[in-house]
Write a protein that holds these residues in place. Structure first.
Motif, PDB file in Angstrom:
ATOM      1  N   LYS A 196       9.133 -72.914  95.034  1.00 11.38           N
ATOM      2  CA  LYS A 196       8.884 -71.298  95.347  1.00 11.38           C
ATOM      3  C   LYS A 196       9.935 -70.477  94.921  1.00 11.38           C
ATOM      4  O   LYS A 196       9.847 -69.155  94.520  1.00 11.38           O
ATOM      5  N   ARG A 197      11.191 -70.892  94.983  1.00 11.23           N
ATOM      6  CA  ARG A 197      12.413 -70.022  94.889  1.00 11.23           C
ATOM      7  C   ARG A 197      13.325 -70.437  93.706  1.00 11.23           C
ATOM      8  O   ARG A 197      13.452 -71.833  93.356  1.00 11.23           O
ATOM      9  N   ILE A 198      13.925 -69.593  93.126  1.00 12.49           N
ATOM     10  CA  ILE A 198      14.975 -69.755  92.162  1.00 12.49           C
ATOM     11  C   ILE A 198      16.229 -68.972  92.662  1.00 12.49           C
ATOM     12  O   ILE A 198      16.154 -67.800  92.899  1.00 12.49           O
ATOM     13  N   HIS A 199      17.397 -69.548  92.867  1.00 12.10           N
ATOM     14  CA  HIS A 199      18.686 -68.888  93.290  1.00 12.10           C
ATOM     15  C   HIS A 199      19.736 -69.050  91.957  1.00 12.10           C
ATOM     16  O   HIS A 199      19.999 -69.954  91.751  1.00 12.10           O
ATOM     17  N   VAL A 200      19.655 -67.768  91.421  1.00  9.71           N
ATOM     18  CA  VAL A 200      20.510 -67.575  90.345  1.00  9.71           C
ATOM     19  C   VAL A 200      22.043 -66.693  90.446  1.00  9.71           C
ATOM     20  O   VAL A 200      22.109 -66.075  91.176  1.00  9.71           O
ATOM     21  N   PHE A 201      23.002 -67.200  89.786  1.00 11.33           N
ATOM     22  CA  PHE A 201      24.213 -66.500  89.554  1.00 11.33           C
ATOM     23  C   PHE A 201      24.389 -65.864  88.220  1.00 11.33           C
ATOM     24  O   PHE A 201      24.566 -66.776  87.371  1.00 11.33           O
ATOM     25  N   HIS A 202      24.392 -64.770  88.068  1.00 15.81           N
ATOM     26  CA  HIS A 202      24.704 -64.280  86.745  1.00 15.81           C
ATOM     27  C   HIS A 202      26.058 -63.538  86.656  1.00 15.81           C
ATOM     28  O   HIS A 202      26.921 -63.222  87.772  1.00 15.81           O
ATOM     29  N   ARG A 203      26.528 -63.769  85.463  1.00 19.51           N
ATOM     30  CA  ARG A 203      27.939 -62.859  85.141  1.00 19.51           C
ATOM     31  C   ARG A 203      27.731 -62.004  84.067  1.00 19.51           C
ATOM     32  O   ARG A 203      26.973 -62.248  83.072  1.00 19.51           O
ATOM     33  N   LEU A 204      28.322 -60.831  83.945  1.00 17.16           N
ATOM     34  CA  LEU A 204      28.397 -59.869  82.930  1.00 17.16           C
ATOM     35  C   LEU A 204      29.959 -59.546  82.154  1.00 17.16           C
ATOM     36  O   LEU A 204      30.764 -59.405  83.079  1.00 17.16           O
ATOM     37  N   PHE A 205      29.889 -59.747  81.009  1.00 17.08           N
ATOM     38  CA  PHE A 205      30.950 -59.572  80.339  1.00 17.08           C
ATOM     39  C   PHE A 205      31.047 -58.506  79.344  1.00 17.08           C
ATOM     40  O   PHE A 205      30.011 -58.192  78.673  1.00 17.08           O
ATOM     41  N   ALA A 206      32.086 -57.797  78.958  1.00 21.84           N
ATOM     42  CA  ALA A 206      32.273 -56.328  78.237  1.00 21.84           C
ATOM     43  C   ALA A 206      33.025 -56.653  77.319  1.00 21.84           C
ATOM     44  O   ALA A 206      34.339 -57.173  77.528  1.00 21.84           O
ATOM     45  N   GLY A 207      32.868 -55.917  76.158  1.00 21.77           N
ATOM     46  CA  GLY A 207      33.932 -55.803  75.212  1.00 21.77           C
ATOM     47  C   GLY A 207      34.535 -57.073  74.440  1.00 21.77           C
ATOM     48  O   GLY A 207      34.093 -57.928  74.461  1.00 21.77           O
ATOM     49  N   ALA A 208      35.575 -57.003  73.570  1.00 24.30           N
ATOM     50  CA  ALA A 208      35.782 -58.142  72.853  1.00 24.30           C
ATOM     51  C   ALA A 208      37.342 -57.825  72.573  1.00 24.30           C
ATOM     52  O   ALA A 208      37.900 -56.863  72.326  1.00 24.30           O
ATOM     53  N   PRO A 209      38.190 -58.664  73.134  1.00 25.40           N
ATOM     54  CA  PRO A 209      37.904 -60.073  74.046  1.00 25.40           C
ATOM     55  C   PRO A 209      36.992 -59.615  75.312  1.00 25.40           C
ATOM     56  O   PRO A 209      37.510 -58.571  75.900  1.00 25.40           O
ATOM     57  N   ALA A 210      36.288 -60.531  75.597  1.00 26.50           N
ATOM     58  CA  ALA A 210      35.460 -60.323  76.758  1.00 26.50           C
ATOM     59  C   ALA A 210      36.069 -60.178  78.278  1.00 26.50           C
ATOM     60  O   ALA A 210      36.977 -61.013  78.315  1.00 26.50           O
ATOM     61  N   ARG A 211      35.632 -59.035  78.925  1.00 29.48           N
ATOM     62  CA  ARG A 211      36.195 -59.139  80.260  1.00 29.48           C
ATOM     63  C   ARG A 211      35.065 -59.345  81.265  1.00 29.48           C
ATOM     64  O   ARG A 211      33.997 -58.640  80.957  1.00 29.48           O
ATOM     65  N   GLU A 212      35.353 -59.970  82.217  1.00 27.93           N
ATOM     66  CA  GLU A 212      34.016 -60.110  83.283  1.00 27.93           C
ATOM     67  C   GLU A 212      34.225 -58.689  83.951  1.00 27.93           C
ATOM     68  O   GLU A 212      35.152 -58.492  84.793  1.00 27.93           O
ATOM     69  N   VAL A 213      32.784 -58.094  83.953  1.00 32.16           N
ATOM     70  CA  VAL A 213      33.007 -56.908  84.495  1.00 32.16           C
ATOM     71  C   VAL A 213      31.942 -56.931  85.968  1.00 32.16           C
ATOM     72  O   VAL A 213      32.025 -55.894  86.782  1.00 32.16           O
ATOM     73  N   ALA A 214      31.261 -57.756  86.143  1.00 31.85           N
ATOM     74  CA  ALA A 214      30.346 -57.959  87.159  1.00 31.85           C
ATOM     75  C   ALA A 214      29.780 -59.333  87.276  1.00 31.85           C
ATOM     76  O   ALA A 214      29.535 -59.871  86.636  1.00 31.85           O
ATOM     77  N   THR A 215      29.337 -59.588  88.714  1.00 35.33           N
ATOM     78  CA  THR A 215      28.454 -60.803  88.938  1.00 35.33           C
ATOM     79  C   THR A 215      27.194 -60.015  89.868  1.00 35.33           C
ATOM     80  O   THR A 215      27.313 -59.045  90.384  1.00 35.33           O
TER      81      THR A 215
END
Ligand code: NAI
Ligand SMILES: C[N+](C)(C)CC(=O)CC(=O)[O-]
Length: 503
Positions: A429-448
């Motif tokens: 019934k369930r899916i537990h996900v973990f997303h990461r968001l990267f911005a720009g080049a070179p990429a910076r992690e901006v959010a999870t």
């Protein structure tokens, strides 16, 4: 199929302001385009328009665009049109020139090719008078910038076949434009009839020193210009009639039409003095911004307006925004998920850009847009496991029941964004996900973002196990991601203990 339209090859004859816009519109719909324009700098000019168009599309939509069509510059008109299915003529507005160019197109194009003219006001009957196959010639009058403004007035002449009009409309609708068929040919059609009336009045107001060009533009853009992007003249005036609507409006303002409120039939003399007066005021108004810079500002504003309209009417979309929403649905429907995604790392699912409408008063991407990109990431995962629009329509879906977002860095206007998704755990019934968001080049992690998704029977309104077809596509990803380290941030809460901080 690599294009959304019932055609894959177009030719553009003339690659100036409007030809360049058509070229971009076709290419970005996945259609190959051959261009003929004898201008020595045609390639540079078209390249600059295309760069602006690609930037605008990056801001306009997250939908998976088709691979860009192939662009070829040809040494002759014959070479450009010889295998084209749609030929768009956009040479300068002179009847003799257009007739000559259309005659050359007529002689070299396949017999069943559609031939559209971008003319702003010439009659299609005059354009087709000397053609061997006049039945395939029609006016396809667009608006600048052609790659963002969807409207095309389709106007047939006396010799245009009804099937030509139908085919032209079908092609335009398929590439996200709005083909409007004008019932009877008339000089300047509908749009330029209206614009010419406004333009005449504007020139008189400047000539007579009633206002300068900046004041006149302010009068438009702070008032009825804003209204017209979302409702036209008649719907706007219906509301202006109050509860009694259009009939009351006509009764109240009808008599004014006979008062001396317009100079519509008088044509202003554009003598040197008036041209210089307007030119100088326009230069001052531009305040040093180049045409390309002004185009980019215009495009950002148009993107923001269309996106606002997409959210209109409680999220259903309105006018040009509804058209975009419908186009995006078609793009999503045709987008095939990667057959064999790389399972050795978190899935790379969404690529987009920070759009102007996403910027807040702090000058960076505002918080709810992070949720939007993470939501799009979840949607991309769901499509990958077979939960697409057809699946949802059939009565099942996944709902997000919990989200935790961490903001790590700022994302700025126009920056490229890229998201990844790791499945932390899943059951029927369930899916537990973990997303990461990267911005720009070179990429910076901006959010999870960490989310819990619940499979639901939407008709019954309760949680239900996902069917075997979905679980069969989910299982290999879950098994592969079980071999990855669990993200150390997973399961985190804000975590701060309650303590007095303000004395
Ligand atoms: N500029 C605008 O706002 C709009 C213009 N139109 C219509 O689009 C057409 C083109 O106008 P613009 O793009 O503004 O003009 P433009 O002057 O920017 O571009 C015309 C292009 O045609 C090329 N050309 C000239 N002779 C040619 C030939 N024999 N074969 C191939 N190419 C040739 C020129 O080198 C130039 O690049 C006109 O019919 C105009 O009325 C329609 C909607 C809006
Ligand atoms: C000025 N104009 C007559 C060429 C304008 C158009 O035809 C349409 C537009 O984009 O405003």
């Amino acid at each position: 199929m690599t294009s959304l339209a019932p055609l894959s090859r177009a030719a553009c004859i003339g690659g100036g302001v409007i030809g360049g816009g058509w070229i971009a519109r076709f290419l970005l719909a996945g259609i190959d385009v051959k261009v003929f324009d004898p201008h020595p700098e045609a390639q540079r000019i078209v390249g600059e328009v295309l760069a602006n168009a690609e930037r605008a599309y990056g801001l306009l939509t997250n939908a998976p665009l088709l691979p860009r069509g192939r662009l070829t510059f040809c040494a002759s008109l014959r070479e450009a049109v010889t295998d084209a299915e749609w030929i768009q003529e956009s040479v300068p507005e002179r009847l003799d020139l257009k007739r000559r160019v259309l005659g050359e197109i007529d002689a070299a194009a396949p017999a069943d090719a559609l031939i559209g003219s971008s003319t702003s006001g010439l009659l299609p009957s005059d354009l087709q008078a000397e053609l061997t196959h006049p039945e395939r010639l029609f006016v396809a009058h667009p608006y600048n910038p052609v790659y963002l403004l969807p409207l095309v007035e389709i106007v047939g002449g006396t010799a245009t076949a009804p099937a030509t009009i139908e085919r032209a409309k079908a092609v335009l609708d398929a590439i996200g434009m709005k083909g409007v068929v004008i019932a009877r040919e008339i000089e300047a059609f509908v749009g330029d009839r209206l614009l010419e009336a406004l333009w005449r009045e504007a020139l008189w107001l400047i000539k007579d020193d009633i206002c300068d060009v900046e004041t006149l533009d302010d009068v438009i853009r702070y008032s009825f210009g804003l209204r017209w992007a979302q409702m036209g003249l008649f719907q706007t005036y219906r509301i202006a009639g109050g509860e009694a609507g259009m009939r009351h409006f006509l009764a109240q303002f009808g008599p004014c039409l006979k008062w001396p409120w317009t100079k519509l039939t008088d044509v202003v003399d554009l003598d040197d003095a008036l041209v210089e007066k307007i030119g100088a005021q326009s230069d001052a108004q531009a305040a040093g911004l180049s045409i390309r810079e002004l185009e980019r500002i215009r495009d950002e504003n148009l993107v923001g307006i269309v996106q606002a309209l997409k959210a209109g009417r409680g999220g259903e979309g309105w006018g040009a925004g509804k058209l975009l929403a419908d186009f995006e649905q078609r793009l999503l429907a045709q987008a095939s998920p990667p057959e064999t995604p790389d399972l050795s790392a978190p899935l790379a699912l969404v690529e987009t850009r920070v759009s102007p409408a996403w910027i807040d008063y702090n000058g960076h991407m505002t918080e709810h847009r992070y949720l939007q990109v993470f939501g799009d990431t979840t949607d991309a995962l769901l499509r990958l496991i077979g939960v697409d629009l057809a699946y949802v329509e059939a009565g099942h879906s996944y709902y997000t029941v919990e989200t935790h977002i961490r903001h790590l860095d700022e994302a700025k206007l126009g920056e490229e964004l890229r998201s990844t998704c790791q499945i932390v755990a899943a059951d029927e019934k369930r899916i537990h996900v973990f997303h990461r968001l990267f911005a720009g080049a070179p990429a910076r992690e901006v959010a999870t973002a960490e989310q819990m998704l619940l499979h639901v029977d939407t008709k019954a309104g309760r949680a239900a196990p996902a069917p075997g077809t979905v679980l069969a596509r989910l299982r290999p990803i879950v098994d592969a991601h079980a071999r990855l380290d669990v993200p150390p941030e997973a399961g985190r809460s804000i975590g701060r203990k309650r303590e007095p901080v303000i004395a």
